[in-house]
Scaffold this motif. Sequence first.
Motif, PDB file in Angstrom:
ATOM      1  N   ASP A 668      -1.847  10.719   8.820  1.00 24.51           N
ATOM      2  CA  ASP A 668      -0.817  11.111   7.875  1.00 24.51           C
ATOM      3  C   ASP A 668       0.562  10.730   8.403  1.00 24.51           C
ATOM      4  O   ASP A 668       0.829  10.792   9.602  1.00 24.51           O
ATOM      5  N   GLY A 669       1.436  10.365   7.491  1.00 22.07           N
ATOM      6  CA  GLY A 669       2.802  10.070   7.879  1.00 22.07           C
ATOM      7  C   GLY A 669       3.075   8.592   7.972  1.00 22.07           C
ATOM      8  O   GLY A 669       2.208   7.802   8.351  1.00 22.07           O
ATOM      9  N   PRO A 670       4.298   8.204   7.670  1.00 22.55           N
ATOM     10  CA  PRO A 670       4.668   6.783   7.665  1.00 22.55           C
ATOM     11  C   PRO A 670       5.114   6.288   9.032  1.00 22.55           C
ATOM     12  O   PRO A 670       6.235   5.851   9.217  1.00 22.55           O
ATOM     13  N   ASP A 671       4.217   6.380  10.044  1.00 22.32           N
ATOM     14  CA  ASP A 671       4.631   6.005  11.387  1.00 22.32           C
ATOM     15  C   ASP A 671       4.337   4.552  11.705  1.00 22.32           C
ATOM     16  O   ASP A 671       4.960   3.978  12.586  1.00 22.32           O
ATOM     17  N   GLU A 672       3.374   3.939  11.044  1.00 21.35           N
ATOM     18  CA  GLU A 672       3.091   2.512  11.222  1.00 21.35           C
ATOM     19  C   GLU A 672       2.938   1.880   9.851  1.00 21.35           C
ATOM     20  O   GLU A 672       2.004   2.183   9.130  1.00 21.35           O
ATOM     21  N   GLN A 673       3.847   0.991   9.495  1.00 22.42           N
ATOM     22  CA  GLN A 673       3.915   0.444   8.150  1.00 22.42           C
ATOM     23  C   GLN A 673       3.763  -1.078   8.188  1.00 22.42           C
ATOM     24  O   GLN A 673       4.584  -1.764   8.818  1.00 22.42           O
ATOM     25  N   TYR A 674       2.740  -1.583   7.495  1.00 24.46           N
ATOM     26  CA  TYR A 674       2.470  -3.016   7.500  1.00 24.46           C
ATOM     27  C   TYR A 674       2.264  -3.501   6.063  1.00 24.46           C
ATOM     28  O   TYR A 674       1.840  -2.750   5.190  1.00 24.46           O
ATOM     29  N   LEU A 675       2.551  -4.787   5.849  1.00 22.94           N
ATOM     30  CA  LEU A 675       2.519  -5.338   4.497  1.00 22.94           C
ATOM     31  C   LEU A 675       1.196  -6.040   4.229  1.00 22.94           C
ATOM     32  O   LEU A 675       0.771  -6.897   5.011  1.00 22.94           O
ATOM     33  N   TRP A 676       0.588  -5.685   3.107  1.00 18.76           N
ATOM     34  CA  TRP A 676      -0.687  -6.249   2.677  1.00 18.76           C
ATOM     35  C   TRP A 676      -0.545  -6.796   1.254  1.00 18.76           C
ATOM     36  O   TRP A 676       0.380  -6.444   0.532  1.00 18.76           O
ATOM     37  N   ALA A 677      -1.515  -7.652   0.860  1.00 21.92           N
ATOM     38  CA  ALA A 677      -1.531  -8.197  -0.496  1.00 21.92           C
ATOM     39  C   ALA A 677      -2.969  -8.361  -0.957  1.00 21.92           C
ATOM     40  O   ALA A 677      -3.886  -8.584  -0.148  1.00 21.92           O
ATOM     41  N   GLY A 678      -3.178  -8.245  -2.262  1.00 23.51           N
ATOM     42  CA  GLY A 678      -4.490  -8.470  -2.868  1.00 23.51           C
ATOM     43  C   GLY A 678      -4.327  -9.191  -4.196  1.00 23.51           C
ATOM     44  O   GLY A 678      -3.217  -9.349  -4.706  1.00 23.51           O
ATOM     45  N   ARG A 679      -5.451  -9.669  -4.750  1.00 26.74           N
ATOM     46  CA  ARG A 679      -5.432 -10.338  -6.046  1.00 26.74           C
ATOM     47  C   ARG A 679      -6.448  -9.670  -6.961  1.00 26.74           C
ATOM     48  O   ARG A 679      -7.580  -9.387  -6.542  1.00 26.74           O
ATOM     49  N   LEU A 680      -6.044  -9.436  -8.212  1.00 24.56           N
ATOM     50  CA  LEU A 680      -6.896  -8.769  -9.188  1.00 24.56           C
ATOM     51  C   LEU A 680      -7.060  -9.631 -10.425  1.00 24.56           C
ATOM     52  O   LEU A 680      -6.148 -10.360 -10.809  1.00 24.56           O
ATOM     53  N   GLY A 681      -8.206  -9.503 -11.066  1.00 23.54           N
ATOM     54  CA  GLY A 681      -8.443 -10.180 -12.322  1.00 23.54           C
ATOM     55  C   GLY A 681      -9.714 -10.994 -12.298  1.00 23.54           C
ATOM     56  O   GLY A 681     -10.695 -10.652 -11.624  1.00 23.54           O
ATOM     57  N   VAL A 682      -9.714 -12.096 -13.015  1.00 26.36           N
ATOM     58  CA  VAL A 682     -10.886 -12.968 -13.086  1.00 26.36           C
ATOM     59  C   VAL A 682     -11.233 -13.489 -11.700  1.00 26.36           C
ATOM     60  O   VAL A 682     -12.399 -13.573 -11.313  1.00 26.36           O
ATOM     61  N   THR A 683     -10.197 -13.869 -10.938  1.00 25.34           N
ATOM     62  CA  THR A 683     -10.392 -14.327  -9.560  1.00 25.34           C
ATOM     63  C   THR A 683      -9.834 -13.274  -8.614  1.00 25.34           C
ATOM     64  O   THR A 683      -8.669 -13.326  -8.233  1.00 25.34           O
TER      65      THR A 683
END
Length: 914
Positions: A668-683
């Motif tokens: 719990d808590g925002p002590d380690e923050q990293y950026l992620w990405a995903g793709r949604l839909g047909v692909t």
Amino acid sequence: MAFERSPGRALLLLALAALAVAGCRRTRTTHHAGPADDDIFTTDDFPGPPVQDANVADDRRAFSEGGYNGALAVVHNGDRGTRIVTYQIENATYAHYYDGESWTPGVALRHPDASPSAPVYKPCIVAFVNTADDDREAARSRDGDAVIFWQADDVDKDGPGPDGVNRCLFVSTFDATFASDPAANYGFDVNPATPGVFDARRLNIPDRAGEHVSAVGLVTDGLCGEARWSALDGAYRFGDATTGLVAFWHQLEEKSPGILDGVTEIAAFDLAAPGDPAAPLPFSAPTQLDPVLFGASDAGPTCRESVDGDEYASYNGFLFRRVRTLAGSSLLNGFTGWLAVDFDLSPLVTLGEDVTLQATGFDFLAGTATTTVANTVVPDSSMGNVDDVGCDFVREGRMILGDAFTDATGRGIYGRDEGLSCLVTWFGEVATADATISMLWFAEGAEGGVAIAEFDEDTGAKLSSARVSVNDPSLVDSARPSQTLSTRISRNGDYVWAAWMQLDAQGTTPDFEIYASEYLPTRLDGDGNPQPVPPLASTLGAPLSLSDNVVDPYSAGAPMWYEWQDHLGYVCGIQSDPAVMNVFFSTSNLAVLDDMVYHVRLTADVDGTLGGESASPPAEIVRDDAMGIHQDPGQADINETRTTFNAVDAGADGDVLYVFVRDGDGTDGPDEQYLWAGRLGVTSRAPVEIGSRTDHRQVARSFPIALVATPAGRDIGGWDPDSADWDDQAAHGAEWVHVIFRESKVSSLYDVPGSLGSTIDGYGLRTRTFRCPEASASLGDDFVPPAGTGFHVPFDLDLPFVNISGASGPVIHSIFTEEDSVAVIFEELGHLYFQECNPGDGDDGLTGWRQSTPGVSDPALVDDDHAELVYGTELVARPSCACDGFENTVIVWEKYFDVDGYEARLQLRIVKRR
């Protein structure tokens, strides 16, 4: 027609810069920087004329004279390349004109009754006269001219009688034919009848002390889409052809001693006035715009039974305002401005008291105006009447500081500018037939929610209105449109979705749910002519539940926020499937403090019958403890900050690329923050980390995640009912999506950032580019630099080899695009820099950002290379009414050049392609 800044911050920035980089100075030289260097020199090759070309002050060191005092406004005349800049120096209002090549020196706008000792910190409002294709010869002769509205206190020189100091509205005219003539005041307030005298005219007619002007705005077809106006500012885009112009303003009116009422005054300008075209543009005598009173009366010196609010929306020839009415009551007297903050009627409502949304349609050529009411309920404002009505504007807008009302443009009104046969607006409405019921949006039994109204743009007549949301009379389920209602029009203008939040009776207890309804507008024909508009019953879809009573095993799952995919809009919008829009919302697990994000795919029905529109079941796409609780359950808002989540079209099939902040340690808590990405839909593709994948670089959650999709749309297509298919131009997907974010730079005595002993040395601006046409097995392989196979850290946009914390760290002021190019204006170490990306043209063949050596950022210096630091970036203004904003974007900043450090001055540059 009847109708002070302190120089302390500059000194602090200078000290921080000296501590961070010894001997730091920018000169016009080649880039030379290295980890061991004490100096950083950045080439001054900004793509545009030198800053000195716009230094039109007496000593040629700045754009303005000393004493800059705020109220800056840069108004583009569409994308024609001309513009007017206005601001205040001490207590005077100054204006400059740009003809596409050069600036005029600053001209002081003046009037003998404008007080020189009472500054009014409000930007001017500028209306250009675009009449090149007007049928009237006199109107064509004024093409390219402009009208400038500015405020100042008077000096009580307007004659004997019960007068006093008032906030007044003055009007200056600009004649473009004299722009290069200093003897003619460079075109400002030229009057052949009084040569050598360059005075503005006063527009309002004050009579008694305290009759102040507050909000000022325009009703004109020269506007591009919807405009918003309030007592703080105006948000508008100008550049369309202009056939008429009506100025309006909110003013207090003293009907009897000590009784001040809020009214709306108007004056119409005759663009085709006969006579000398160099003469000031004439306007009609100011008159009060009378509201619909519903049984109340404004007759007599003490009987003011209506009050106008000081917030307005305008669209072409229409003006919208909120009016409060109550017959036989003196309670309304003396109020002004309260409508701007009191979205609902008071829970202790007076019988017969109503607030309605009133619409006035102006016929510019005929000189007539028609006022009607948008509400679905027609109230009775007689004293003691038991039915009561309240209403509110759509208030969506992305503002951290400032006026969120005026920042919200194009969110509630659509019409001819989007190719519609009638004007349509959404608004909030609450009503009750029983005065014992509390008149709050959440009152049980009060029928409140989302409403829609259609108007004829030619006649001003109301065509229809209807309630969009559905209420359960046994449940406290009224919608909250003032905070959760938003609309999006498709890039082809074939449909509009409206979304909002309200309580719902599904499940064992009422839960907040997100709803959406599709509206099918009637399009103009191929020649631009309006077509018959069918009843709303056949064009307005039933509400669809998007959150669908989502219940997490640990909580009721009430939505915390929702948002649309980014870059939606008419013509300029990006939709790879013209029938698809995507919506996201967040809930919170209150037991273990997990946050979840859900995805819903909206598919529009465009065959003209409705009933086939659909919303996919909400699908959980993120579960983490780092998303952040934006609001308490049930107090949700639209996610406008984009600090932990954002999404945009992925380039094909209506897919979306979504980017989010994820917690690294699973606690719990925002002590380690990293950026992620995903793709949604047909692909679809599984999420991957796209940040730096190191403990020493964590996402700064106070900074928005910018998704910059290019290129913008240019043409629109449509649905062919004969072939039951879209034409080739209907879809427009992104080719590139630039993910721009801010990561910290951490030096830690221990391995875990955030633990005892760790410190943040500074911040960096970083980016990856998503290649939309690609569809690799791993999402990370579709990014540049790669975030999958052969992982590489994101590209640093800011100054290389510099770690700066606090106020001197890199801060983005603007991002704008043209075709595939992206430009970023940021401030670091007290100077402004320009970074540009042309995908495929970079030193590595892919990244495309300006680089000195492969992988090393080489931003261009924007401000001059003198020792003075930028005190503040006042404005970055791109051309209006256009999809792109690279060419002719204006960047304005403030510096102190004087020895005593107290005389602020403006400088500016214009972005130009070489």
